[in-house]
Write a protein that holds these residues in place. Structure first.
Motif, mmCIF file in Angstrom:
data_model
loop_
_atom_site.group_PDB
_atom_site.id
_atom_site.type_symbol
_atom_site.label_atom_id
_atom_site.label_comp_id
_atom_site.label_asym_id
_atom_site.label_seq_id
_atom_site.Cartn_x
_atom_site.Cartn_y
_atom_site.Cartn_z
ATOM 1 N N SER A 161 0.863 -1.690 0.809
ATOM 2 C CA SER A 161 0.148 -0.038 -0.158
ATOM 3 C C SER A 161 0.686 1.236 -0.103
ATOM 4 O O SER A 161 0.554 2.115 -0.328
ATOM 5 N N PHE A 162 1.973 1.165 0.640
ATOM 6 C CA PHE A 162 2.605 2.256 0.541
ATOM 7 C C PHE A 162 4.181 2.733 0.200
ATOM 8 O O PHE A 162 4.910 1.515 0.462
ATOM 9 N N PRO A 163 3.786 3.280 -0.966
ATOM 10 C CA PRO A 163 3.139 5.064 -0.483
ATOM 11 C C PRO A 163 2.603 4.921 -2.020
ATOM 12 O O PRO A 163 2.408 2.858 -2.287
ATOM 13 N N SER A 164 1.250 5.534 -2.742
ATOM 14 C CA SER A 164 0.517 5.390 -3.736
ATOM 15 C C SER A 164 1.329 5.548 -4.520
ATOM 16 O O SER A 164 2.114 6.660 -5.055
ATOM 17 N N GLY A 165 1.458 4.410 -5.703
ATOM 18 C CA GLY A 165 2.122 5.146 -7.132
ATOM 19 C C GLY A 165 1.280 5.495 -7.835
ATOM 20 O O GLY A 165 1.786 6.338 -8.787
ATOM 21 N N HIS A 166 0.442 5.723 -8.211
ATOM 22 C CA HIS A 166 -1.367 6.891 -9.206
ATOM 23 C C HIS A 166 -1.194 8.102 -8.664
ATOM 24 O O HIS A 166 -0.484 8.042 -9.339
#
Length: 273
Positions: A161-166
């Motif tokens: 989840s960490f960090p958000s690639g999007h």
């Protein structure tokens, strides 16, 4: 404390690049003072004062630091959960795939504007190289941190989840757009950052990321582009002949894909001018 040392190792390239950059531009700003701009658009405008400001690096670094702090500081992590609960409670059936495409909009808009005759700071070759460097820095760092952090997504699906690639991709493109068009109009930067922010918000509404994932991803994306704009002229000067012509030199850069869990090498060429 092992996780902190690993993060410091990952952040070291950004610290070195931005630190040297800040030292150099401080000298320039002292030689050429600029009238103070109090408008909020100063953050998107191409004023030399803002480009030379330490704040241009501190803000995204602080965003990334905020995300990292949630691993050690309980109240910040609790904010992740409370934010998620409020969003899910009010939007239990919400789901969209718009964010899968929206993340690319700022960067692609740069090429669309150039195709329409609205030219930015660099030509096609140079801006493509800059974007490539930004992408390599961003994707490599995101992939590494995802593996090391091993944080579960809010929907419980995976532990990356960490960090958000999007969000990192979107803000990388937003800063890319701002840098290319800051001297044309600050509103291009406003547009890019608005789209990037919408991408981050949608990631939370889709229950795919925590608030800290999105904030950290945004900071990392911005830093990646800032680093690329500092690195590019240095690289170009190395591979430029004394007569001013560029020779065909390949540059090998490592890549990492968090989606396929694969590594590879990208070759960037500086073609003759």
């Amino acid at each position: 404390m092992r996780i902190n040392s690993l993060y410091l190792q990952l952040l070291l390239p950004f610290v070195i690049i931005t630190g040297v950059h800040a030292q150099q531009i401080t000298v320039d700003s002292a030689a050429a003072p600029v009238k103070k701009d109090t408008s909020y658009l100063r953050f998107f405008r191409g004023t030399k004062k803002y480009e030379c400001s330490i704040a241009s690096v501190v803000v995204p670094a602080a965003m990334l630091g905020y995300g990292i702090a949630t691993f050690e500081y309980g109240p910040l992590r609790n904010l992740d959960h409370s934010t998620k609960n409020e969003i899910v409670e009010d939007n239990q059936t919400f789901h969209t795939k718009v964010d899968d495409y929206l993340r690319y909009a700022p960067a692609l808009s740069v090429y669309a504007l150039n195709a329409m005759g609205i030219h930015g700071a660099h030509n096609f070759r140079d801006r493509t190289i800059i974007l490539g460097i930004s992408t390599l820095l961003m994707s490599g760092t995101v992939g590494g941190v995802k593996t090391l952090s091993h944080r579960q997504r809010p929907d419980g699906s995976t532990f990356n989840s960490f960090p958000s690639g999007h969000t990192a991709t979107a803000f990388m493109g937003a800063e890319f757009m701002r840098m290319e068009y800051k001297d044309v109009s600050p509103w291009y930067g406003v547009y890019g950052y608005a789209v990037a922010t919408a991408t981050g918000v949608l990631r939370m509404y889709n229950n795919r990321h925590w608030l800290s994932d999105v904030v950290a991803g945004a900071g990392l994306g911005i830093l990646s582009t800032k680093a690329a704009y500092w690195v590019f002229p240095k690289m170009e000067s190395i591979f430029t002949k004394k007569d001013g012509k560029n020779s065909m030199h390949p540059i090998a850069m490592p890549t990492y894909s968090p989606d396929t869990k694969s590594v590879g090498v990208s070759i960037v060429f500086f073609p003759g001018s």
